[in-house]
Design an enzyme around this catalytic site. Structure first.
Site, PDB file in Angstrom:
ATOM      1  N   HIS A  37       0.849  -1.207   0.000  1.00  0.00           N
ATOM      2  CA  HIS A  37       0.000   0.000   0.000  1.00  0.00           C
ATOM      3  C   HIS A  37       0.879   1.250   0.000  1.00  0.00           C
ATOM      4  O   HIS A  37       0.571   2.239  -0.661  1.00  0.00           O
ATOM      5  CB  HIS A  37      -0.885   0.051   1.255  1.00  0.00           C
ATOM      6  N   GLN A  61     -18.151  -7.155  -0.532  1.00  0.00           N
ATOM      7  CA  GLN A  61     -17.282  -7.956  -1.408  1.00  0.00           C
ATOM      8  C   GLN A  61     -16.814  -9.260  -0.758  1.00  0.00           C
ATOM      9  O   GLN A  61     -16.030  -9.989  -1.342  1.00  0.00           O
ATOM     10  CB  GLN A  61     -16.084  -7.129  -1.909  1.00  0.00           C
ATOM     11  N   VAL A 184       4.535  -5.637  -4.729  1.00  0.00           N
ATOM     12  CA  VAL A 184       5.657  -5.436  -3.804  1.00  0.00           C
ATOM     13  C   VAL A 184       5.824  -6.735  -3.022  1.00  0.00           C
ATOM     14  O   VAL A 184       4.849  -7.307  -2.537  1.00  0.00           O
ATOM     15  CB  VAL A 184       5.388  -4.246  -2.856  1.00  0.00           C
TER      16      VAL A 184
HETATM   17  O1  PAF Z   1      -8.033  -4.349  -3.121  1.00  0.00           O
HETATM   18  C1  PAF Z   1      -8.689  -3.989  -2.119  1.00  0.00           C
HETATM   19  O2  PAF Z   1      -8.140  -3.774  -1.040  1.00  0.00           O
HETATM   20  C2  PAF Z   1     -10.201  -3.831  -2.226  1.00  0.00           C
HETATM   21  O3  PAF Z   1     -10.747  -4.772  -3.082  1.00  0.00           O
HETATM   22  C3  PAF Z   1     -10.612  -2.407  -2.638  1.00  0.00           C
HETATM   23  C4  PAF Z   1     -10.144  -2.064  -4.030  1.00  0.00           C
HETATM   24  C5  PAF Z   1     -10.083  -1.404  -1.633  1.00  0.00           C
HETATM   25  C6  PAF Z   1     -12.147  -2.305  -2.632  1.00  0.00           C
HETATM   26  O4  PAF Z   1     -12.684  -2.570  -1.378  1.00  0.00           O
END
Ligand code: PAF
Length: 284
Positions: A37, A61, A184
């Site tokens: 990140h 999700q 990474v």
């Molecule tokens: O890749 C992720 O961490 C998630 O799928 C995202 C893109 C933040 C959507 O919740």
């Protein structure tokens, strides 16, 4: 750095940036931030006037309740890291702020032109609908100039590109550019993931075999067919005590459909390391 928890405050800040014609770089995350990140955030800070990071574990999700509950969360630690990188705004809403009760219960649906019928989409029904639901909502709120995504989630990235192309044709999201950022890895090759936090030290050592096998497969690919390499990768990882391959697909990078030749081929793997589900990929 300001931590924002409501859509109205985010909209107020974004409108102020837009009035001053500032470019906005956006990194959507589910928190439990790591060096992967950090690399996205560093690009977003360097390439834009203002950087917004969202930290939101998106319930829509997850098709597995236990996975959602166990997903690591530590907003204080995340905020410290983001402040050090020069982020301007962190958007950390509650699920209730993002969704109505109805939206939480009803599945959002989007036409992915078949990109969702393979690999993660096949194993986690509804997953990409939830991803696109939250990402498109975040884009509407943040109105980014550029949004940054990691290539570790290869299928997710292809789906986001598809969604943005379709939405841009309909005049949504303005001139938004999606920026693809390389995977990474730890020094030993393990792809960085928030889920690595759930691995014991011993499991982290075991999981290294995933990337080692993918790298070795680049050599195998020089003298073998796609099918042969696919099977050898699966057998090699499964031979490691503690690892179990869910799928290893070698697909065309644009269509995500299984391919039988090496042009534009990408190998995408999902492996269970004990109860922890890890993904990785490699370009041939
Ligand atoms: O890749 C992720 O961490 C998630 O799928 C995202 C893109 C933040 C959507 O919740």
């Amino acid at each position: 750095m300001q931590i924002i928890t409501t859509k109205s405050e985010l909209t107020r800040q974004v409108s102020a940036c837009m009035r001053q014609s500032k470019t906005i770089g956006f990194v959507p995350t589910m928190g439990a931030l790591h060096a992967g990140h950090a690399s996205l955030v560093q690009c977003a800070v360097a390439e834009n006037d203002v950087c917004v990071v969202s930290v939101f574990v998106n319930p829509t999700q997850f098709n597995n309740k236990e996975d959602l509950e166990k997903y690591p969360r530590n907003i204080n630690k995340d905020a410290e890291l983001l402040a050090d990188f020069g982020v301007d705004f962190v958007f950390a809403p509650t699920p209730e702020e993002m969704y109505t009760q109805e939206e939480m219960q009803q599945e959002f649906s989007f036409d992915f032109a078949g990109l969702d019928l393979v690999m993660e989409g096949k194993m986690r029904p509804g997953h990409f609908n939830g991803v696109v639901q939250v990402v498109s909502r975040l884009f509407d709120l943040v109105q980014p100039t550029r949004a940054y995504f990691g290539e570790k989630d290869f299928q997710q990235l292809a789906i986001i590109h598809h969604m943005v192309e379709r939405s841009s044709m309909a005049g949504r999201f303005g001139e938004l550019k999606i920026v693809d950022c390389p995977i990474v890895r730890e020094a030993n090759g393990l792809a960085m993931s928030s889920r690595n936090e759930r691995l014991s030290e011993q499991s982290k050592q075991t999981a290294v075999a995933i990337s080692q096998t993918l790298f070795a497969s680049l050599e195998w690919a020089k003298n073998a067919s796609v099918k042969e390499v696919q099977q050898r990768v699966i057998d090699t990882i499964n031979a490691v005590d503690g690892l179990e391959v869910e799928y290893y697909e070698i697909v065309n990078k644009d269509t995500l459909q299984p391919t039988d030749n090496w042009d534009n081929a990408v190998g995408c793997v999902t492996v269970y390391c004990g109860p922890v589900r890890l993904i990785d990929n490699i370009r041939y």
